[in-house]
Design a protein around this motif. Structure first.
Motif, PDB file in Angstrom:
ATOM      1  N   ILE A  54      -8.400  12.686 -28.057  1.00 27.44           N
ATOM      2  CA  ILE A  54      -9.099  13.677 -28.867  1.00 27.44           C
ATOM      3  C   ILE A  54      -9.417  13.057 -30.211  1.00 27.44           C
ATOM      4  CG2 ILE A  54      -9.014  15.978 -29.888  1.00 27.44           C
ATOM      5  CD1 ILE A  54      -6.812  16.656 -27.837  1.00 27.44           C
ATOM      6  N   GLY A  55     -10.663  13.154 -30.637  1.00 30.11           N
ATOM      7  CA  GLY A  55     -11.051  12.565 -31.914  1.00 30.11           C
ATOM      8  C   GLY A  55     -11.545  13.609 -32.889  1.00 30.11           C
ATOM      9  N   GLY A  56     -12.545  13.235 -33.676  1.00 33.60           N
ATOM     10  CA  GLY A  56     -13.141  14.149 -34.632  1.00 33.60           C
ATOM     11  C   GLY A  56     -12.145  14.613 -35.667  1.00 33.60           C
ATOM     12  N   SER A  57     -12.095  15.913 -35.911  1.00 32.18           N
ATOM     13  CA  SER A  57     -11.240  16.465 -36.957  1.00 32.18           C
ATOM     14  C   SER A  57      -9.813  16.726 -36.477  1.00 32.18           C
ATOM     15  CB  SER A  57     -11.849  17.771 -37.484  1.00 32.18           C
ATOM     16  OG  SER A  57     -11.887  18.749 -36.461  1.00 32.18           O
ATOM     17  N   PHE A  58      -9.452  16.194 -35.319  1.00 33.78           N
ATOM     18  CA  PHE A  58      -8.123  16.415 -34.757  1.00 33.78           C
ATOM     19  C   PHE A  58      -7.031  15.979 -35.728  1.00 33.78           C
ATOM     20  CE2 PHE A  58      -4.723  14.766 -31.743  1.00 33.78           C
ATOM     21  CZ  PHE A  58      -4.185  16.007 -31.489  1.00 33.78           C
ATOM     22  N   GLY A  59      -7.146  14.776 -36.261  1.00 33.71           N
ATOM     23  CA  GLY A  59      -6.135  14.249 -37.183  1.00 33.71           C
ATOM     24  C   GLY A  59      -5.947  15.110 -38.417  1.00 33.71           C
ATOM     25  N   PRO A  60      -7.031  15.409 -39.156  1.00 32.24           N
ATOM     26  CA  PRO A  60      -6.883  16.259 -40.339  1.00 32.24           C
ATOM     27  C   PRO A  60      -6.302  17.635 -40.032  1.00 32.24           C
ATOM     28  CG  PRO A  60      -9.056  15.266 -40.269  1.00 32.24           C
ATOM     29  CD  PRO A  60      -8.364  14.868 -39.023  1.00 32.24           C
ATOM     30  N   GLU A  61      -6.672  18.208 -38.891  1.00 34.86           N
ATOM     31  CA  GLU A  61      -6.144  19.526 -38.533  1.00 34.86           C
ATOM     32  C   GLU A  61      -4.633  19.461 -38.293  1.00 34.86           C
ATOM     33  OE1 GLU A  61      -8.341  21.062 -35.247  1.00 34.86           O
ATOM     34  OE2 GLU A  61     -10.224  21.202 -36.354  1.00 34.86           O
ATOM     35  N   VAL A  62      -4.176  18.358 -37.683  1.00 29.03           N
ATOM     36  CA  VAL A  62      -2.741  18.178 -37.454  1.00 29.03           C
ATOM     37  C   VAL A  62      -2.002  18.052 -38.785  1.00 29.03           C
ATOM     38  CG1 VAL A  62      -0.997  16.598 -36.532  1.00 29.03           C
ATOM     39  CG2 VAL A  62      -3.002  17.163 -35.155  1.00 29.03           C
ATOM     40  N   SER A  63      -2.523  17.200 -39.662  1.00 31.16           N
ATOM     41  CA  SER A  63      -1.853  16.974 -40.948  1.00 31.16           C
ATOM     42  C   SER A  63      -1.910  18.196 -41.849  1.00 31.16           C
ATOM     43  CB  SER A  63      -2.478  15.764 -41.656  1.00 31.16           C
ATOM     44  OG  SER A  63      -2.217  14.569 -40.934  1.00 31.16           O
ATOM     45  N   GLU A  64      -2.935  19.005 -41.697  1.00 30.03           N
ATOM     46  CA  GLU A  64      -3.006  20.242 -42.464  1.00 30.03           C
ATOM     47  C   GLU A  64      -1.907  21.212 -42.020  1.00 30.03           C
ATOM     48  OE1 GLU A  64      -6.173  23.857 -43.524  1.00 30.03           O
ATOM     49  OE2 GLU A  64      -6.826  22.120 -42.353  1.00 30.03           O
ATOM     50  N   LEU A  65      -1.639  21.225 -40.703  1.00 23.83           N
ATOM     51  CA  LEU A  65      -0.592  22.090 -40.174  1.00 23.83           C
ATOM     52  C   LEU A  65       0.795  21.551 -40.514  1.00 23.83           C
ATOM     53  CD1 LEU A  65      -0.214  24.674 -38.500  1.00 23.83           C
ATOM     54  CD2 LEU A  65      -0.142  23.227 -36.457  1.00 23.83           C
ATOM     55  N   ASN A  66       0.949  20.228 -40.465  1.00 24.88           N
ATOM     56  CA  ASN A  66       2.222  19.596 -40.812  1.00 24.88           C
ATOM     57  C   ASN A  66       1.932  18.324 -41.604  1.00 24.88           C
ATOM     58  OD1 ASN A  66       4.726  18.429 -41.059  1.00 24.88           O
ATOM     59  ND2 ASN A  66       5.176  18.361 -38.871  1.00 24.88           N
TER      60      ASN A  66
END
Length: 424
Positions: free
Chosen positions: A276-288
Protein backbone atom coordinates in the motif's frame (compact mmCIF):
# COMPACT_ATOMS: atom_id res chain seq x y z
CA UNK A 1 -23.74 -18.11 -17.82
CA UNK A 2 -21.24 -15.80 -16.12
CA UNK A 3 -20.67 -13.94 -19.39
CA UNK A 4 -24.44 -13.57 -19.95
CA UNK A 5 -24.96 -12.28 -16.42
CA UNK A 6 -22.04 -9.90 -16.77
CA UNK A 7 -23.45 -8.60 -20.02
CA UNK A 8 -26.84 -8.02 -18.44
CA UNK A 9 -25.26 -6.14 -15.54
CA UNK A 10 -23.30 -3.89 -17.89
CA UNK A 11 -26.43 -3.27 -19.98
CA UNK A 12 -28.38 -2.29 -16.86
CA UNK A 13 -25.58 0.03 -15.74
CA UNK A 14 -25.49 1.66 -19.17
CA UNK A 15 -29.25 2.27 -19.01
CA UNK A 16 -28.86 3.76 -15.53
CA UNK A 17 -26.06 6.05 -16.68
CA UNK A 18 -28.05 7.09 -19.71
CA UNK A 19 -31.03 7.90 -17.50
CA UNK A 20 -28.82 10.00 -15.26
CA UNK A 21 -27.38 11.70 -18.33
CA UNK A 22 -30.84 12.75 -19.49
CA UNK A 23 -31.31 14.56 -16.18
CA UNK A 24 -27.94 16.23 -16.32
CA UNK A 25 -25.33 13.88 -14.83
CA UNK A 26 -22.59 15.68 -16.71
CA UNK A 27 -21.60 19.28 -16.03
CA UNK A 28 -24.65 21.45 -15.65
CA UNK A 29 -25.59 25.11 -15.40
CA UNK A 30 -28.02 25.52 -12.56
CA UNK A 31 -28.55 27.25 -9.27
CA UNK A 32 -32.17 26.45 -8.69
CA UNK A 33 -33.36 29.86 -9.83
CA UNK A 34 -32.38 30.08 -13.48
CA UNK A 35 -28.89 31.52 -12.87
CA UNK A 36 -25.64 30.65 -14.59
CA UNK A 37 -23.99 28.56 -11.86
CA UNK A 38 -21.75 25.93 -13.49
CA UNK A 39 -21.38 22.49 -11.91
CA UNK A 40 -18.31 20.51 -12.98
CA UNK A 41 -18.58 16.77 -12.46
CA UNK A 42 -15.17 15.40 -11.46
CA UNK A 43 -14.31 11.72 -11.03
CA UNK A 44 -11.12 10.52 -9.33
CA UNK A 45 -9.76 7.09 -8.42
CA UNK A 46 -8.43 8.44 -5.08
CA UNK A 47 -9.52 6.15 -2.25
CA UNK A 48 -7.40 7.13 0.76
CA UNK A 49 -8.97 9.73 3.04
CA UNK A 50 -5.89 11.94 3.41
CA UNK A 51 -5.47 12.14 -0.35
CA UNK A 52 -9.11 13.05 -0.85
CA UNK A 53 -8.85 15.69 1.89
CA UNK A 54 -5.89 17.34 0.17
CA UNK A 55 -7.72 17.48 -3.15
CA UNK A 56 -10.91 18.73 -1.52
CA UNK A 57 -9.03 21.55 0.21
CA UNK A 58 -7.86 22.82 -3.17
CA UNK A 59 -11.35 22.42 -4.60
CA UNK A 60 -12.74 24.48 -1.73
CA UNK A 61 -10.21 27.23 -2.44
CA UNK A 62 -11.13 27.16 -6.14
CA UNK A 63 -14.84 27.46 -5.41
CA UNK A 64 -14.17 30.39 -3.07
CA UNK A 65 -12.22 32.16 -5.79
CA UNK A 66 -14.79 31.27 -8.48
CA UNK A 67 -18.19 31.34 -6.74
CA UNK A 68 -20.03 30.75 -10.03
CA UNK A 69 -18.39 27.30 -10.42
CA UNK A 70 -19.10 24.29 -8.22
CA UNK A 71 -17.02 21.12 -8.32
CA UNK A 72 -18.88 17.86 -7.73
CA UNK A 73 -16.10 15.45 -6.71
CA UNK A 74 -16.84 11.71 -7.02
CA UNK A 75 -14.42 9.07 -5.66
CA UNK A 76 -15.91 5.58 -6.19
CA UNK A 77 -14.66 3.25 -3.47
CA UNK A 78 -13.80 -0.41 -3.37
CA UNK A 79 -11.89 -0.45 -6.65
CA UNK A 80 -15.03 0.41 -8.61
CA UNK A 81 -13.58 3.36 -10.51
CA UNK A 82 -12.50 1.44 -13.61
CA UNK A 83 -15.79 -0.41 -13.92
CA UNK A 84 -17.76 2.81 -13.60
CA UNK A 85 -15.66 4.56 -16.23
CA UNK A 86 -16.08 1.66 -18.65
CA UNK A 87 -19.84 2.02 -18.29
CA UNK A 88 -19.63 5.77 -18.83
CA UNK A 89 -17.51 5.29 -21.96
CA UNK A 90 -19.98 2.74 -23.30
CA UNK A 91 -22.84 5.17 -22.64
CA UNK A 92 -20.84 8.10 -24.06
CA UNK A 93 -21.53 9.95 -20.81
CA UNK A 94 -18.13 11.07 -19.56
CA UNK A 95 -17.74 13.45 -16.60
CA UNK A 96 -16.42 16.94 -17.27
CA UNK A 97 -13.08 15.93 -15.75
CA UNK A 98 -11.84 12.46 -14.85
CA UNK A 99 -8.78 10.51 -13.75
CA UNK A 100 -7.06 8.52 -16.53
CA UNK A 101 -5.08 6.45 -13.95
CA UNK A 102 -2.28 5.54 -16.33
CA UNK A 103 -4.35 5.10 -19.49
CA UNK A 104 -4.55 8.66 -20.79
CA UNK A 105 -3.76 7.70 -24.38
CA UNK A 106 -4.49 3.99 -24.78
CA UNK A 107 -7.89 3.80 -23.08
CA UNK A 108 -9.22 7.33 -22.83
CA UNK A 109 -7.51 9.04 -25.77
CA UNK A 110 -10.60 9.47 -27.93
CA UNK A 111 -12.62 10.90 -25.05
CA UNK A 112 -10.31 13.70 -23.91
CA UNK A 113 -9.77 17.28 -25.02
CA UNK A 114 -6.31 18.49 -26.01
CA UNK A 115 -4.69 20.51 -23.21
CA UNK A 116 -1.51 21.43 -25.10
CA UNK A 117 -2.35 25.15 -25.15
CA UNK A 118 -2.26 25.44 -21.35
CA UNK A 119 0.55 27.24 -19.53
CA UNK A 120 1.45 24.38 -17.17
CA UNK A 121 2.46 22.14 -20.09
CA UNK A 122 5.80 23.99 -20.27
CA UNK A 123 6.40 22.93 -16.67
CA UNK A 124 5.50 19.25 -17.18
CA UNK A 125 8.13 16.85 -15.86
CA UNK A 126 9.83 15.35 -18.96
CA UNK A 127 9.52 11.89 -17.40
CA UNK A 128 5.75 12.13 -17.87
CA UNK A 129 5.76 13.38 -21.44
CA UNK A 130 5.74 9.92 -23.11
CA UNK A 131 2.67 9.03 -21.05
CA UNK A 132 0.67 12.25 -21.32
CA UNK A 133 1.80 13.72 -24.65
CA UNK A 134 1.77 12.10 -28.09
CA UNK A 135 4.07 12.62 -31.06
CA UNK A 136 1.67 15.14 -32.55
CA UNK A 137 1.86 17.28 -29.43
CA UNK A 138 -1.58 16.50 -28.00
CA UNK A 139 -1.59 16.62 -24.18
CA UNK A 140 -4.14 14.20 -22.74
CA UNK A 141 -4.26 15.00 -19.02
CA UNK A 142 -2.89 17.08 -16.18
CA UNK A 143 -0.83 15.07 -13.64
CA UNK A 144 -1.69 15.74 -10.01
CA UNK A 145 1.40 13.76 -8.99
CA UNK A 146 3.69 10.95 -10.07
CA UNK A 147 4.44 7.68 -8.36
CA UNK A 148 7.43 5.77 -7.13
CA UNK A 149 5.95 2.41 -6.17
CA UNK A 150 7.52 -0.56 -4.47
CA UNK A 151 6.61 -1.83 -1.03
CA UNK A 152 6.06 -0.20 2.35
CA UNK A 153 7.19 -1.51 5.71
CA UNK A 154 6.92 -0.74 9.41
CA UNK A 155 10.37 0.77 9.96
CA UNK A 156 9.79 1.11 13.70
CA UNK A 157 8.77 -2.51 14.09
CA UNK A 158 11.64 -3.89 12.03
CA UNK A 159 14.14 -1.89 14.08
CA UNK A 160 12.64 -3.21 17.31
CA UNK A 161 12.85 -6.76 15.97
CA UNK A 162 16.42 -6.31 14.75
CA UNK A 163 15.47 -7.07 11.14
CA UNK A 164 17.27 -5.14 8.41
CA UNK A 165 15.20 -3.86 5.49
CA UNK A 166 15.70 -6.36 2.64
CA UNK A 167 17.70 -5.52 -0.46
CA UNK A 168 16.60 -8.47 -2.61
CA UNK A 169 13.36 -10.40 -2.98
CA UNK A 170 14.90 -13.49 -1.40
CA UNK A 171 15.89 -11.36 1.61
CA UNK A 172 12.33 -10.05 1.69
CA UNK A 173 10.97 -13.60 1.97
CA UNK A 174 13.49 -14.28 4.77
CA UNK A 175 12.38 -11.11 6.54
CA UNK A 176 8.75 -12.28 6.45
CA UNK A 177 9.77 -15.57 8.07
CA UNK A 178 11.78 -13.68 10.70
CA UNK A 179 8.82 -11.46 11.58
CA UNK A 180 6.58 -14.47 12.07
CA UNK A 181 9.15 -16.26 14.22
CA UNK A 182 10.18 -13.30 16.39
CA UNK A 183 6.60 -12.21 17.11
CA UNK A 184 5.19 -15.72 17.58
CA UNK A 185 2.70 -15.00 14.83
CA UNK A 186 1.26 -11.92 16.58
CA UNK A 187 2.32 -9.69 13.66
CA UNK A 188 1.22 -10.23 10.07
CA UNK A 189 4.42 -10.36 7.97
CA UNK A 190 2.72 -9.26 4.70
CA UNK A 191 -0.76 -7.73 4.71
CA UNK A 192 -3.06 -7.43 1.70
CA UNK A 193 -6.50 -5.78 1.57
CA UNK A 194 -7.58 -8.62 -0.72
CA UNK A 195 -11.26 -7.81 -0.33
CA UNK A 196 -10.40 -5.62 -3.29
CA UNK A 197 -8.51 -7.98 -5.65
CA UNK A 198 -6.80 -4.95 -7.21
CA UNK A 199 -4.44 -4.94 -4.22
CA UNK A 200 -3.24 -8.41 -5.25
CA UNK A 201 -2.88 -7.16 -8.82
CA UNK A 202 -0.66 -4.37 -7.47
CA UNK A 203 1.75 -6.94 -6.02
CA UNK A 204 1.85 -8.85 -9.30
CA UNK A 205 2.29 -5.68 -11.36
CA UNK A 206 5.14 -4.33 -9.23
CA UNK A 207 7.04 -7.61 -9.08
CA UNK A 208 6.54 -8.51 -12.77
CA UNK A 209 9.11 -5.87 -13.70
CA UNK A 210 12.06 -7.43 -11.82
CA UNK A 211 10.88 -10.90 -12.82
CA UNK A 212 10.43 -10.30 -16.55
CA UNK A 213 12.04 -7.01 -17.63
CA UNK A 214 15.04 -5.53 -15.81
CA UNK A 215 17.56 -8.41 -15.77
CA UNK A 216 19.25 -8.79 -19.17
CA UNK A 217 19.07 -12.59 -19.01
CA UNK A 218 15.36 -12.46 -18.13
CA UNK A 219 14.16 -9.64 -20.33
CA UNK A 220 10.95 -10.67 -22.09
CA UNK A 221 9.89 -7.20 -23.16
CA UNK A 222 10.01 -7.94 -26.90
CA UNK A 223 7.93 -11.12 -26.67
CA UNK A 224 5.42 -9.41 -24.38
CA UNK A 225 5.01 -6.63 -26.91
CA UNK A 226 4.69 -8.86 -29.98
CA UNK A 227 2.38 -11.41 -28.35
CA UNK A 228 4.74 -14.38 -28.32
CA UNK A 229 5.52 -14.39 -24.58
CA UNK A 230 5.77 -17.80 -22.93
CA UNK A 231 3.58 -17.43 -19.85
CA UNK A 232 5.30 -20.24 -17.96
CA UNK A 233 7.93 -17.58 -17.22
CA UNK A 234 5.26 -15.76 -15.20
CA UNK A 235 4.37 -18.72 -12.97
CA UNK A 236 6.90 -17.78 -10.28
CA UNK A 237 4.68 -14.91 -9.10
CA UNK A 238 1.56 -16.99 -8.35
CA UNK A 239 3.83 -19.71 -6.93
CA UNK A 240 5.47 -17.37 -4.43
CA UNK A 241 2.14 -15.73 -3.52
CA UNK A 242 0.61 -19.13 -2.76
CA UNK A 243 3.74 -20.21 -0.88
CA UNK A 244 3.51 -17.14 1.36
CA UNK A 245 -0.11 -17.97 2.16
CA UNK A 246 0.64 -21.63 2.92
CA UNK A 247 3.46 -20.60 5.26
CA UNK A 248 1.19 -18.27 7.19
CA UNK A 249 3.00 -15.13 6.05
CA UNK A 250 -0.16 -13.37 4.84
CA UNK A 251 -3.09 -12.07 6.87
CA UNK A 252 -5.64 -14.80 7.50
CA UNK A 253 -8.40 -12.59 6.13
CA UNK A 254 -6.45 -11.83 2.97
CA UNK A 255 -9.49 -12.40 0.73
CA UNK A 256 -11.88 -10.23 2.73
CA UNK A 257 -9.72 -7.52 4.37
CA UNK A 258 -10.26 -3.95 3.19
CA UNK A 259 -7.69 -1.18 3.04
CA UNK A 260 -9.06 1.13 5.80
CA UNK A 261 -8.10 -1.54 8.37
CA UNK A 262 -4.45 -1.33 7.35
CA UNK A 263 -3.80 2.09 8.89
CA UNK A 264 -4.89 1.07 12.38
CA UNK A 265 -3.11 -2.29 12.20
CA UNK A 266 0.14 -0.74 11.01
CA UNK A 267 -0.11 1.94 13.70
CA UNK A 268 -0.51 -0.85 16.28
CA UNK A 269 2.59 -2.55 14.85
CA UNK A 270 0.53 -5.54 13.76
CA UNK A 271 1.77 -5.37 10.13
CA UNK A 272 5.37 -5.59 8.95
CA UNK A 273 5.14 -5.19 5.15
CA UNK A 274 2.53 -4.16 2.61
CA UNK A 275 2.21 -2.96 -0.97
CA UNK A 276 0.00 0.00 0.00
CA UNK A 277 1.45 3.36 -0.98
CA UNK A 278 0.27 6.93 -1.32
CA UNK A 279 -0.79 8.57 1.92
CA UNK A 280 -0.65 5.28 3.85
CA UNK A 281 2.51 6.23 5.75
CA UNK A 282 1.36 9.69 6.88
CA UNK A 283 -2.02 8.32 7.94
CA UNK A 284 -0.29 5.69 10.10
CA UNK A 285 2.03 8.22 11.73
CA UNK A 286 -0.85 10.60 12.33
CA UNK A 287 -2.67 7.84 14.23
CA UNK A 288 0.48 6.80 16.11
CA UNK A 289 3.42 9.27 15.90
CA UNK A 290 5.68 6.61 17.37
CA UNK A 291 5.44 4.53 14.20
CA UNK A 292 7.37 5.37 11.02
CA UNK A 293 6.50 3.72 7.71
CA UNK A 294 9.34 3.23 5.26
CA UNK A 295 9.32 2.43 1.57
CA UNK A 296 11.48 0.27 -0.70
CA UNK A 297 11.71 -0.01 -4.49
CA UNK A 298 10.74 -3.22 -6.24
CA UNK A 299 13.45 -5.63 -5.09
CA UNK A 300 15.48 -7.67 -7.59
CA UNK A 301 14.41 -11.28 -8.03
CA UNK A 302 17.31 -12.47 -10.20
CA UNK A 303 20.88 -12.46 -8.90
CA UNK A 304 22.90 -9.52 -10.17
CA UNK A 305 19.89 -7.31 -10.90
CA UNK A 306 19.21 -3.91 -9.31
CA UNK A 307 16.07 -2.55 -7.62
CA UNK A 308 13.56 -0.43 -9.55
CA UNK A 309 10.96 2.13 -8.66
CA UNK A 310 7.73 1.45 -10.50
CA UNK A 311 6.22 4.71 -11.61
CA UNK A 312 4.45 7.09 -13.89
CA UNK A 313 1.56 9.39 -13.18
CA UNK A 314 -0.60 8.33 -10.24
CA UNK A 315 -3.60 10.67 -10.39
CA UNK A 316 -4.56 12.90 -13.30
CA UNK A 317 -7.41 15.01 -14.56
CA UNK A 318 -8.38 14.89 -18.22
CA UNK A 319 -11.14 17.05 -19.67
CA UNK A 320 -13.94 15.38 -21.59
CA UNK A 321 -13.91 16.26 -25.26
CA UNK A 322 -17.69 16.65 -25.09
CA UNK A 323 -17.96 18.79 -21.99
CA UNK A 324 -20.14 21.87 -22.43
CA UNK A 325 -17.89 23.59 -19.88
CA UNK A 326 -14.46 23.41 -21.48
CA UNK A 327 -13.50 26.92 -20.37
CA UNK A 328 -14.46 26.28 -16.75
CA UNK A 329 -12.77 22.85 -16.74
CA UNK A 330 -9.51 24.37 -17.99
CA UNK A 331 -9.84 27.13 -15.41
CA UNK A 332 -10.05 24.45 -12.72
CA UNK A 333 -6.93 22.71 -14.04
CA UNK A 334 -5.09 26.02 -14.20
CA UNK A 335 -5.91 26.47 -10.52
CA UNK A 336 -4.66 22.96 -9.69
CA UNK A 337 -1.42 23.70 -11.55
CA UNK A 338 -0.60 26.80 -9.49
CA UNK A 339 2.58 25.86 -7.59
CA UNK A 340 1.08 26.22 -4.11
CA UNK A 341 -1.92 24.06 -5.04
CA UNK A 342 0.18 21.45 -6.86
CA UNK A 343 2.38 21.31 -3.75
CA UNK A 344 -0.64 20.79 -1.47
CA UNK A 345 -1.85 17.82 -3.50
CA UNK A 346 1.60 16.27 -3.93
CA UNK A 347 2.28 16.46 -0.22
CA UNK A 348 -1.22 15.26 0.64
CA UNK A 349 -0.66 12.17 -1.49
CA UNK A 350 2.97 11.72 -0.31
CA UNK A 351 4.21 11.70 -3.88
CA UNK A 352 6.28 13.85 -6.20
CA UNK A 353 4.50 16.59 -8.15
CA UNK A 354 4.10 16.28 -11.90
CA UNK A 355 5.51 19.76 -12.55
CA UNK A 356 9.22 20.57 -12.45
CA UNK A 357 8.86 23.83 -10.50
CA UNK A 358 7.00 22.29 -7.54
CA UNK A 359 9.21 21.12 -4.69
CA UNK A 360 6.95 19.16 -2.38
CA UNK A 361 8.04 17.87 1.02
CA UNK A 362 7.31 14.16 1.03
CA UNK A 363 6.73 11.77 3.92
CA UNK A 364 9.03 9.27 2.20
CA UNK A 365 11.69 11.81 1.14
CA UNK A 366 14.45 10.27 3.24
CA UNK A 367 13.87 6.93 1.54
CA UNK A 368 13.74 8.47 -1.91
CA UNK A 369 17.07 10.15 -1.09
CA UNK A 370 18.62 6.81 -0.09
CA UNK A 371 17.45 5.28 -3.37
CA UNK A 372 18.00 8.38 -5.50
CA UNK A 373 20.09 6.43 -8.01
CA UNK A 374 17.39 3.80 -8.56
CA UNK A 375 15.77 4.04 -11.99
CA UNK A 376 12.03 4.46 -12.41
CA UNK A 377 10.45 1.78 -14.58
CA UNK A 378 6.95 2.23 -16.05
CA UNK A 379 4.05 0.22 -14.69
CA UNK A 380 4.27 -3.25 -16.21
CA UNK A 381 0.65 -3.53 -17.27
CA UNK A 382 0.58 -0.10 -18.93
CA UNK A 383 3.42 -1.02 -21.29
CA UNK A 384 3.23 -4.76 -21.82
CA UNK A 385 -0.38 -5.83 -21.25
CA UNK A 386 -3.57 -4.96 -23.14
CA UNK A 387 -6.31 -2.99 -21.43
CA UNK A 388 -8.37 -5.22 -19.16
CA UNK A 389 -5.52 -7.34 -17.79
CA UNK A 390 -5.44 -5.51 -14.44
CA UNK A 391 -8.75 -7.13 -13.51
CA UNK A 392 -7.44 -10.51 -14.66
CA UNK A 393 -4.36 -10.18 -12.45
CA UNK A 394 -6.59 -9.42 -9.48
CA UNK A 395 -9.22 -12.09 -9.99
CA UNK A 396 -6.74 -14.88 -10.79
CA UNK A 397 -4.76 -13.99 -7.66
CA UNK A 398 -7.91 -14.19 -5.54
CA UNK A 399 -8.84 -17.52 -7.12
CA UNK A 400 -5.32 -18.77 -6.46
CA UNK A 401 -5.51 -17.91 -2.76
CA UNK A 402 -9.00 -19.41 -2.46
CA UNK A 403 -7.76 -22.70 -3.90
CA UNK A 404 -9.71 -22.45 -7.14
CA UNK A 405 -6.65 -22.16 -9.40
CA UNK A 406 -3.12 -23.57 -9.25
CA UNK A 407 -0.13 -21.34 -10.11
CA UNK A 408 0.10 -23.06 -13.49
CA UNK A 409 -3.59 -22.45 -14.14
CA UNK A 410 -3.13 -18.78 -13.22
CA UNK A 411 -0.47 -18.45 -15.92
CA UNK A 412 -2.67 -20.29 -18.41
CA UNK A 413 -5.59 -17.97 -17.65
CA UNK A 414 -3.33 -14.94 -17.96
CA UNK A 415 -2.13 -16.15 -21.36
CA UNK A 416 -5.68 -16.80 -22.59
CA UNK A 417 -6.91 -13.35 -21.56
CA UNK A 418 -3.74 -11.63 -22.78
CA UNK A 419 -4.22 -13.07 -26.26
CA UNK A 420 -7.96 -12.40 -26.27
CA UNK A 421 -7.64 -8.79 -25.18
CA UNK A 422 -4.83 -8.12 -27.65
CA UNK A 423 -7.31 -8.88 -30.43
CA UNK A 424 -9.86 -6.33 -29.22
Amino acid sequence: MKKVASGLIVAILILMVAACSSSGSGGSSENGSGGDQVVLTVFSSMEQEQEQAALQSVIDAFEEEHPNISVDLNTPSGGGYEDLMRVKMAANDMPDLFDTHGWAQLRYGEYVADLSDMEWVERLDPALEPILKDEDGKVYAYPLNQAKDGMTYNATLLEELGIEPPTTFSEFLEALEAVKEKTNGDVTPLWFPGGNPHSLAQFKDVMATPLLITHPDHDYSESLLDGSFDWTNYTYLPEVLLEMKEKGLLNEDVLTAMQPSAVELMAQKKIAFSFIGGSFGPEVSELNPEVKVGTLPALPIHEGDSPSWIGGERYTFAVSEQTPHLEEAKLFIEFLAQPENAKTIAEGTSLTAGLIDVDAENYYSEYYDVFSDVEVQPYFDRVFLPSGMWDVMGTTSAELLSGTLTPEQVSAEMEKEYLRLREQ
